[in-house]
Design a protein around this motif. Structure first.
Motif, mmCIF file in Angstrom:
data_model
loop_
_atom_site.group_PDB
_atom_site.id
_atom_site.type_symbol
_atom_site.label_atom_id
_atom_site.label_comp_id
_atom_site.label_asym_id
_atom_site.label_seq_id
_atom_site.Cartn_x
_atom_site.Cartn_y
_atom_site.Cartn_z
ATOM 1 N N LEU A 146 0.824 -1.201 0.000
ATOM 2 C CA LEU A 146 0.000 0.000 0.000
ATOM 3 C C LEU A 146 0.863 1.258 0.000
ATOM 4 O O LEU A 146 0.634 2.185 -0.784
ATOM 5 C CB LEU A 146 -0.933 -0.002 1.217
ATOM 6 N N LEU A 147 1.868 1.292 0.871
ATOM 7 C CA LEU A 147 2.743 2.457 0.942
ATOM 8 C C LEU A 147 3.567 2.609 -0.333
ATOM 9 O O LEU A 147 3.705 3.712 -0.866
ATOM 10 C CB LEU A 147 3.669 2.337 2.155
ATOM 11 N N GLY A 148 4.100 1.493 -0.833
ATOM 12 C CA GLY A 148 4.905 1.566 -2.049
ATOM 13 C C GLY A 148 4.115 2.084 -3.232
ATOM 14 O O GLY A 148 4.591 2.912 -4.008
ATOM 15 N N ASP A 149 2.878 1.599 -3.368
ATOM 16 C CA ASP A 149 2.024 2.049 -4.471
ATOM 17 C C ASP A 149 1.732 3.538 -4.349
ATOM 18 O O ASP A 149 1.766 4.283 -5.337
ATOM 19 C CB ASP A 149 0.724 1.245 -4.471
ATOM 20 N N LEU B 13 14.065 5.753 4.200
ATOM 21 C CA LEU B 13 12.697 6.087 4.596
ATOM 22 C C LEU B 13 12.162 4.913 5.403
ATOM 23 O O LEU B 13 11.920 3.836 4.862
ATOM 24 C CB LEU B 13 11.828 6.343 3.364
ATOM 25 N N THR B 14 11.993 5.104 6.708
ATOM 26 C CA THR B 14 11.706 3.991 7.591
ATOM 27 C C THR B 14 10.832 4.428 8.759
ATOM 28 O O THR B 14 10.726 5.623 9.054
ATOM 29 C CB THR B 14 13.033 3.405 8.134
ATOM 30 N N ALA B 15 10.238 3.452 9.418
ATOM 31 C CA ALA B 15 9.477 3.740 10.639
ATOM 32 C C ALA B 15 10.372 3.783 11.866
ATOM 33 O O ALA B 15 9.922 4.149 12.953
ATOM 34 C CB ALA B 15 8.397 2.669 10.822
ATOM 35 N N ARG B 16 11.638 3.424 11.729
ATOM 36 C CA ARG B 16 12.556 3.404 12.871
ATOM 37 C C ARG B 16 12.999 4.832 13.195
ATOM 38 O O ARG B 16 13.746 5.449 12.435
ATOM 39 C CB ARG B 16 13.775 2.536 12.547
ATOM 40 N N ASP B 17 12.509 5.348 14.319
ATOM 41 C CA ASP B 17 12.749 6.751 14.648
ATOM 42 C C ASP B 17 13.716 6.957 15.805
ATOM 43 O O ASP B 17 13.932 8.088 16.246
ATOM 44 C CB ASP B 17 11.424 7.461 14.962
ATOM 45 N N ALA B 18 14.330 5.887 16.308
ATOM 46 C CA ALA B 18 15.285 6.038 17.399
ATOM 47 C C ALA B 18 16.555 6.722 16.913
ATOM 48 O O ALA B 18 16.976 6.534 15.765
ATOM 49 C CB ALA B 18 15.633 4.667 17.993
ATOM 50 N N LEU B 19 17.147 7.527 17.774
ATOM 51 C CA LEU B 19 18.356 8.246 17.408
ATOM 52 C C LEU B 19 19.459 7.288 16.958
ATOM 53 O O LEU B 19 20.173 7.563 15.986
ATOM 54 C CB LEU B 19 18.846 9.092 18.590
ATOM 55 N N GLY B 20 19.575 6.161 17.648
ATOM 56 C CA GLY B 20 20.608 5.198 17.275
ATOM 57 C C GLY B 20 20.439 4.671 15.867
ATOM 58 O O GLY B 20 21.426 4.465 15.142
ATOM 59 N N LEU C 74 23.039 6.899 8.801
ATOM 60 C CA LEU C 74 23.887 7.928 8.201
ATOM 61 C C LEU C 74 25.353 7.504 8.208
ATOM 62 O O LEU C 74 26.076 7.709 7.231
ATOM 63 C CB LEU C 74 23.698 9.252 8.929
ATOM 64 N N ASP C 75 25.804 6.897 9.307
ATOM 65 C CA ASP C 75 27.186 6.414 9.362
ATOM 66 C C ASP C 75 27.403 5.234 8.414
ATOM 67 O O ASP C 75 28.522 4.982 7.969
ATOM 68 C CB ASP C 75 27.554 5.997 10.781
ATOM 69 N N GLY C 76 26.326 4.522 8.124
ATOM 70 C CA GLY C 76 26.435 3.375 7.224
ATOM 71 C C GLY C 76 26.460 3.737 5.758
ATOM 72 O O GLY C 76 26.587 2.845 4.910
ATOM 73 N N GLY C 77 26.325 5.027 5.456
ATOM 74 C CA GLY C 77 26.443 5.452 4.062
ATOM 75 C C GLY C 77 25.247 6.161 3.479
ATOM 76 O O GLY C 77 25.279 6.581 2.323
ATOM 77 N N ALA C 78 24.161 6.315 4.259
ATOM 78 C CA ALA C 78 22.999 7.040 3.742
ATOM 79 C C ALA C 78 23.295 8.533 3.652
ATOM 80 O O ALA C 78 24.069 9.077 4.441
ATOM 81 C CB ALA C 78 21.785 6.806 4.639
ATOM 82 N N ASP C 79 22.663 9.183 2.699
ATOM 83 C CA ASP C 79 22.822 10.622 2.516
ATOM 84 C C ASP C 79 21.744 11.417 3.226
ATOM 85 O O ASP C 79 21.918 12.613 3.470
ATOM 86 C CB ASP C 79 22.801 10.951 1.016
ATOM 87 N N ASP C 80 20.629 10.766 3.543
ATOM 88 C CA ASP C 80 19.535 11.433 4.244
ATOM 89 C C ASP C 80 18.705 10.357 4.931
ATOM 90 O O ASP C 80 18.789 9.174 4.589
ATOM 91 C CB ASP C 80 18.684 12.246 3.264
ATOM 92 N N TYR C 81 17.876 10.801 5.895
ATOM 93 C CA TYR C 81 17.103 9.855 6.705
ATOM 94 C C TYR C 81 15.770 10.518 7.044
ATOM 95 O O TYR C 81 15.739 11.605 7.613
ATOM 96 C CB TYR C 81 17.883 9.540 7.991
ATOM 97 N N VAL D 19 5.649 10.198 5.895
ATOM 98 C CA VAL D 19 6.415 11.289 5.300
ATOM 99 C C VAL D 19 5.505 12.188 4.479
ATOM 100 O O VAL D 19 4.532 11.729 3.872
ATOM 101 C CB VAL D 19 7.547 10.715 4.412
ATOM 102 N N ASP D 20 5.819 13.477 4.500
ATOM 103 C CA ASP D 20 5.134 14.421 3.614
ATOM 104 C C ASP D 20 5.748 14.294 2.228
ATOM 105 O O ASP D 20 6.971 14.389 2.064
ATOM 106 C CB ASP D 20 5.306 15.852 4.139
ATOM 107 N N LEU D 21 4.919 14.077 1.224
ATOM 108 C CA LEU D 21 5.416 13.806 -0.115
ATOM 109 C C LEU D 21 6.212 14.989 -0.671
ATOM 110 O O LEU D 21 7.235 14.802 -1.350
ATOM 111 C CB LEU D 21 4.256 13.467 -1.050
ATOM 112 N N ASP D 22 5.761 16.205 -0.409
ATOM 113 C CA ASP D 22 6.489 17.374 -0.915
ATOM 114 C C ASP D 22 7.888 17.453 -0.301
ATOM 115 O O ASP D 22 8.856 17.812 -0.980
ATOM 116 C CB ASP D 22 5.720 18.658 -0.604
ATOM 117 N N GLU D 23 7.996 17.110 0.990
ATOM 118 C CA GLU D 23 9.319 17.119 1.618
ATOM 119 C C GLU D 23 10.203 16.035 1.019
ATOM 120 O O GLU D 23 11.402 16.270 0.755
ATOM 121 C CB GLU D 23 9.203 16.910 3.124
ATOM 122 N N LEU D 24 9.649 14.851 0.801
ATOM 123 C CA LEU D 24 10.421 13.771 0.200
ATOM 124 C C LEU D 24 10.931 14.181 -1.177
ATOM 125 O O LEU D 24 12.108 13.978 -1.502
ATOM 126 C CB LEU D 24 9.564 12.509 0.096
#
Length: 221
Positions: free
Chosen positions: A11-14, A78-85, A91-98, A103-108
């Motif tokens: 549903l979310l992917g679609d 883009l994930t439901a995991r919202d813990a700081l860790g 981000l340390d693993g190589g992501a450019d944004d989190y 999510v708001d589509l315009d922000e994405l």
């Protein structure tokens, strides 16, 4: 701009695919990490939107594999995991944004455009080549300050050429900006759209490099 969406929730992917396409992105959608790894080894994308909780190969495993292989494609987690860790690990693993769901589509969309700008070394949000200006946020094109109406596919080709100003792009690379998986590719589509762009924006803007592809003259930023 062609992006890869890796999300196993149907549903979310679609919804994300439909929304991002409405924002002007060309979107390929995959539902597991192994399929995404194969696609990224064989296709060129401007950015990746990556869920972490994926089947077969999780998002962090996919991301670490990409970076270990030297693939620098911009990745937005883009994930439901919202813990700081989790954010720090991503981000340390190589992501450019989190970003955290929902999510708001315009922000994405804005964050994806920003990632593409940084990857291309572009300082401003508006792309420029000679008298042509392209605003990706508003999907507007101007020639010497005057608005120019383009079709969606004309715009897609122009944006890709402007983001790669000074670099020859093959017909196949331009086709990838026009068609997603499963869409039929018209044999002369690129030639037709380039012809229309030249008519609307000037014949000197896009140069044909015979047997190789197309080159946009100018700074492109």
């Amino acid at each position: 701009m062609r992006i890869l969406l890796v999300e196993d929730d149907e549903l979310l992917g679609d919804g994300l695919m439909a929304g991002l396409r409405h924002c002007g992105f060309q979107v390929d959608w995959l539902r597991d990490g192994v399929a995404a790894r194969t696609a990224l080894a064989n296709e060129e994308y401007a950015a990746v939107v990556l869920d972490l909780g994926l089947p077969r190969l999780d998002g962090m495993g996919l991301l670490r594999g990409l970076r270990a292989a030297g693939n620098a494609v911009p990745v937005l987690i883009l994930t439901a995991r919202d813990a700081l860790g989790d954010k720090v690990d991503g981000l340390d693993g190589g992501a450019d944004d989190y970003l955290v769901k929902p999510v708001d589509l315009d922000e994405l969309a804005a964050r994806l455009r920003a990632l593409a700008r940084r990857a291309g070394g572009q300082l401003g949000s508006v792309l420029r080549a000679g008298a042509v200006e392209l605003d990706p946020a508003g999907r507007r094109v101007r020639l010497a300050g005057r608005p120019v109406e383009l079709t969606g596919r004309e715009y897609a080709i122009l944006e890709l050429l402007m983001r790669n100003a000074g670099r020859i792009l093959s017909r196949g690379q331009l086709e990838s900006a026009l068609y997603g998986w499963g869409e039929g590719v018209e044999s002369n589509a690129v030639e037709v759209h380039v012809h229309h762009l030249r008519r609307k924006l000037g014949g000197d803007l896009i140069r044909t490099v015979r047997g190789v592809g197309y080159l946009l003259e100018g700074e492109g930023r």
